[in-house]
Design an enzyme around this catalytic site. Structure first.
Site, PDB file in Angstrom:
ATOM      1  N   SER A 171      38.598 -18.520  78.608  1.00 52.67           N
ATOM      2  CA  SER A 171      37.872 -18.996  79.600  1.00 52.67           C
ATOM      3  C   SER A 171      36.298 -18.968  78.842  1.00 52.67           C
ATOM      4  CB  SER A 171      37.988 -17.982  80.791  1.00 52.67           C
ATOM      5  OG  SER A 171      36.959 -18.136  81.890  1.00 52.67           O
ATOM      6  N   TYR A 182      37.157  -9.330  83.978  1.00 52.01           N
ATOM      7  CA  TYR A 182      37.596 -10.377  83.600  1.00 52.01           C
ATOM      8  C   TYR A 182      37.006 -11.042  82.093  1.00 52.01           C
ATOM      9  CZ  TYR A 182      39.267 -15.199  83.882  1.00 52.01           C
ATOM     10  OH  TYR A 182      39.674 -16.746  83.586  1.00 52.01           O
TER      11      TYR A 182
END
Length: 287
Positions: A171, A182
């Site tokens: 990501s 995250y």
């Protein structure tokens, strides 16, 4: 960032990438495992691999994966000589789950040529000081360990056959607001990719990754966690959306087709001289 349930209005009406039949035959004779395949990017990748002639094993912890696999199988039947489509349920947050999924995939398909490690996704959206220790650990278990465990489970098989490709889905949110755990997890995925590529290359195994930006997706059939409820939680989530779009030079979210196209390219022989590389697929946002 991988997928979102609600795309910003500035992404509406944008053209998607070429459809999944654009490279028919590219994966003929290949067996591809796709994790997190019940929805979102994983499902789009599985559909495209099957449409391009590859055998697919869809892996997810949700029972929905079997229904999705049936749809992929039915769609692939429209092409000459469709390859087999299988599905496996497993909890990839544990090594036992990853090992069981790998063994089941080999038993079903006979071999594994490509693994697409797609499991992960933001569970909560809030400034770091508001996370509990339990939430931090759950985010890391969700977005780091499935890739870590699957790489460990499948690597001996790929080394033994002296060929294979691992495509990790990272990501660009390693530089993003309101999701530090995250971001840390996806930073770990980047590190797995670059470090493992060094070890795997002498065995004929490539390790690569994409780094998706914000991506339009249908509403999730199985939620990762609680949706924003309070006005404050909604505002924190909106900050993620705004920052994601503002960071993109193209000022929009991507599509599932655009993400799947990049993953399938890296998984294919067209990328045979690429390893240890992380490809941002985020409209110019490098993370």
């Amino acid at each position: 960032m991988t997928t979102t349930d609600t795309a910003p209005s500035r992404a509406a009406g944008r053209r998607t990438a070429a459809g999944p039949s654009a490279h028919r035959g590219r994966f003929t004779g290949r067996s591809v495992v796709v994790t997190g395949a019940a929805q979102g990017i994983g499902r789009a990748v599985a559909e495209r691999i099957a449409a391009e002639g590859g055998g697919v094993v869809l892996v997810d912890r949700a029972e929905l994966v079997h229904e999705v696999a049936a749809g992929v199988r039915e769609a692939a039947a429209a092409y000459p000589d469709p390859a087999p489509v299988h599905s496996v349920t497993a909890d990839l947050e544990t090594f036992d789950g990853a090992q069981a999924a790998t063994e089941a995939a080999i038993a079903a398909a006979g071999r594994i040529d490509v693994v697409v490690n797609n499991v992960g996704g933001t569970i909560w959206a809030k400034p770091y000081e508001h996370y509990t220790p339990e939430e931090i650990e759950k985010e890391v278990r969700r977005s780091l360990f499935p890739t870590l465990w699957m790489c460990r489970a499948v690597l001996p098989h790929l080394i033994a056959q002296r060929t294979g490709t691992i495509v990790n889905v990272g990501s660009v949110a390693t530089r993003g607001v309101n999701r530090v755990p995250y971001a840390a997890s996806k930073g770990g995925v980047r590190a797995i990719t670059t470090a493992l590529a060094l070890e795997a290359a002498p065995h004929g195994v490539r390790v690569v990754a994409t780094a998706p930006g914000g991506t339009e997706a249908p509403a999730r059939a199985v939620q990762r966690g609680p949706l924003p409820q309070t006005e404050q939680e909604k505002a924190w989530y909106q900050q993620i959306v705004d920052q994601t779009v503002d960071s993109s030079l193209m000022k929009r979210y991507g599509t599932l087709d655009e993400q799947a196209a990049a993953i399938c390219f890296l998984a294919s022989d067209e990328a045979s001289y690429i390893t240890g590389t992380i490809l941002p697929v985020a409209g110019g946002d490098l993370g």
